[in-house]
Design an enzyme around this catalytic site. Sequence first.
Site, PDB file in Angstrom:
ATOM      1  CG  ASN A 272      49.068  66.079   3.233  1.00 55.40           C
ATOM      2  OD1 ASN A 272      48.095  65.386   2.910  1.00 55.40           O
ATOM      3  ND2 ASN A 272      49.498  66.154   4.447  1.00 55.40           N
ATOM      4  CB  CYS A 274      50.121  61.313   5.360  1.00 54.52           C
ATOM      5  SG  CYS A 274      51.891  61.176   5.656  1.00 54.52           S
ATOM      6  CD  GLU A 276      47.789  64.379   6.600  1.00 51.88           C
ATOM      7  OE1 GLU A 276      47.837  63.375   5.870  1.00 51.88           O
ATOM      8  OE2 GLU A 276      48.791  64.910   7.090  1.00 51.88           O
TER       9      GLU A 276
HETATM   10  P1  ADP Z   1      54.445  65.130  12.504  1.00 55.79           P
HETATM   11  O1  ADP Z   1      53.948  64.194  13.546  1.00 55.79           O
HETATM   12  O2  ADP Z   1      55.931  65.012  12.311  1.00 55.79           O
HETATM   13  O3  ADP Z   1      54.050  66.566  12.712  1.00 55.79           O
HETATM   14  P2  ADP Z   1      52.669  63.739  10.632  1.00 55.79           P
HETATM   15  O4  ADP Z   1      53.094  62.326  10.775  1.00 55.79           O
HETATM   16  O5  ADP Z   1      51.398  64.165  11.292  1.00 55.79           O
HETATM   17  O6  ADP Z   1      53.856  64.722  11.071  1.00 55.79           O
HETATM   18  O7  ADP Z   1      52.540  64.059   9.098  1.00 55.79           O
HETATM   19  C1  ADP Z   1      51.857  65.224   8.668  1.00 55.79           C
HETATM   20  C2  ADP Z   1      52.326  65.652   7.332  1.00 55.79           C
HETATM   21  O8  ADP Z   1      53.677  66.085   7.417  1.00 55.79           O
HETATM   22  C3  ADP Z   1      52.370  64.570   6.272  1.00 55.79           C
HETATM   23  O9  ADP Z   1      51.156  64.291   5.674  1.00 55.79           O
HETATM   24  C4  ADP Z   1      53.333  65.210   5.298  1.00 55.79           C
HETATM   25  O10 ADP Z   1      52.696  66.224   4.548  1.00 55.79           O
HETATM   26  C5  ADP Z   1      54.352  65.822   6.225  1.00 55.79           C
HETATM   27  N1  ADP Z   1      55.460  64.878   6.494  1.00 55.79           N
HETATM   28  C6  ADP Z   1      55.479  63.834   7.340  1.00 55.79           C
HETATM   29  N2  ADP Z   1      56.662  63.191   7.313  1.00 55.79           N
HETATM   30  C7  ADP Z   1      57.422  63.851   6.431  1.00 55.79           C
HETATM   31  C8  ADP Z   1      58.762  63.705   5.931  1.00 55.79           C
HETATM   32  N3  ADP Z   1      59.561  62.728   6.326  1.00 55.79           N
HETATM   33  N4  ADP Z   1      59.187  64.588   5.017  1.00 55.79           N
HETATM   34  C9  ADP Z   1      58.403  65.579   4.598  1.00 55.79           C
HETATM   35  N5  ADP Z   1      57.153  65.777   5.028  1.00 55.79           N
HETATM   36  C10 ADP Z   1      56.657  64.945   5.919  1.00 55.79           C
END
Ligand code: ADP
Length: 573
Positions: A272, A274, A276
Amino acid sequence: MAISDISENALKVLEKRYQGKDEKGNVVESVEGMFRRVSDTIAKADTKFDNSVDTKKLSDEFFELMTSLRFMPNSPTLMNAGRQLGQLSACFVLPVEDSMEGIFDSVKNAALIHKSGGGTGFSFSRLRQSGASVRSTGGVASGPVSFMRVFNSATEAVKQGGTRRGANMGVLRIDHPDILDFINCKADNADITNFNISVGITEKFMEAVEKQSDYDLIDPKTKTAVGHLSAVKVFDMIVDHAWRNGEPGIIFLDRLNRDNVVPTQGDIESTNPCGEQPLLPYESCNLGSINLVKMLRKTLTGYEFDFRLLGATVEEAVHFLDNVIEVNNYPLDIIGDTTRATRKIGLGVMGWADALLLLGIPYNSDEAVDLAGKVMGYINNTGHAASARLAEKRGAFPLFSVSTYKDGPAMRNATVTTIAPTGTISMIAGCSSGVEPVFAYAYIRNIMDGTEMVEVNPVLVAKLKELGLYEDGLLKKIANAGSVENCLEIPEEVRRVFVSAQDIKPVDHIKMQSAFQRYTDNAVSKTVNFPKEATRNDVREAYLLAYEEDCKGVTIYRDGSREEQVLNIGKVN
Ligand code: ADP
């Protein structure tokens, strides 16, 4: 209602992006209402397996799980559960086939996913190289990088209704003939901005680096060698670009596939956005994170981990995340089918650095690394046990009998643990993000569209108050430096514990990543921070260490190497 711990900043984030709004943009849902919407929706899934279940009671439990800030599901679950969209996953991987139809189907599918708040990862490795012939037109192919630009523009155009901007991961195998173009494609900070990129590194390539030999470039269509490059030169080129602006990252493809639980379904080619969550094409995954600060209990002399509470929280969280799969509204049927076949969930942690501060353990110490293994090992074991218990009641994931788990106890989920960045949900929980060290003890955070928020680490505030040192002058000094390292009025033993990302050596970042990775089914989101003056060789050594330490990938960032940083060490007035 007891969301007593929720911070001002958290309330701002919730109001802006999570609470329901009417057509004019007025907030029409309270914070409590938002969490209730989520807990009611997720609890309902139990009725599929047990018609005597008390869903009101279960909803109360899930509500308490979230509002106590012990656990938060990923943003799409908070935003979309119980709403028309109903898309609850953060992570998707889509295939990109080597045909016009295939490529543009994927662009369309990505747009649908972005609209619903999810992030997409793609491998572009199946696309024929630039210059290869296109039989139907007699022309020549333009290659993976030119198509990435198409995906990038489509992402730019889908603004996700003001909640998320759209995020992508682009992967290219190291042996693709266009690899040099790919490594270079984000050299300009203004280019392909909606993508993180990672080079998919193979064991074969790493062996060639070690032997200082050439390696073959493989035509993706014919699978035959069409050229060769010096492995060391290409490795150094990746290092040079990462040193310049943090891109590309690397992922170790063979390691992702070593842990592919259902190899019969094909290879894992991408993660995905980021990094992970490695996934098969058309798989999605929903994540959730336990706030480790809330897993501590006070003792006479300080704090300690409450493993009983942690175990109970893991059990509830696994139940919650498995339910998400049931009630999720998937953006495409094939994604629903592929996801339900393996039922991957990604339970992780946040607030690790804050927990260490409260425990009085420096992040960059052997003690912290040992504790990381102990805590994550416990979460992984209890998480797998919880998934096995769910399998007894609900059945194993459908592909269990062909999975690598088939000789052990039945499991409900093909993967249980993932360590996410928790970029937004850690703000809601008011803790440090994921397993990252505190970036700076006071800083300005750009949340989206230019909105800025000033944050001072709450654990430091409490410590300064306890020491009778809490006053404006000192806070300003810390904010300007971002670090307490040179604040001599703070006792040395406190400064030693309150280290920030910049004070921590890359090797200590990697040791921590590796400690968590050892007990995580999927991967660990982690940035290895370098000071501005770090050399290319420092970056090179970090990459090699991450390889030796069995990490699944590496992302580095050298301070100041991109003009616009998400986190800025800065002034607080
Ligand atoms: P959150 O804290 O908002 O739940 P994270 O920062 O843990 O999200 O990111 C987890 C995953 O969510 C990322 O690896 C990506 O797959 C998705 N993600 C994060 N930011 C975005 C975004 N701006 N648009 C689409 N998907 C996102």
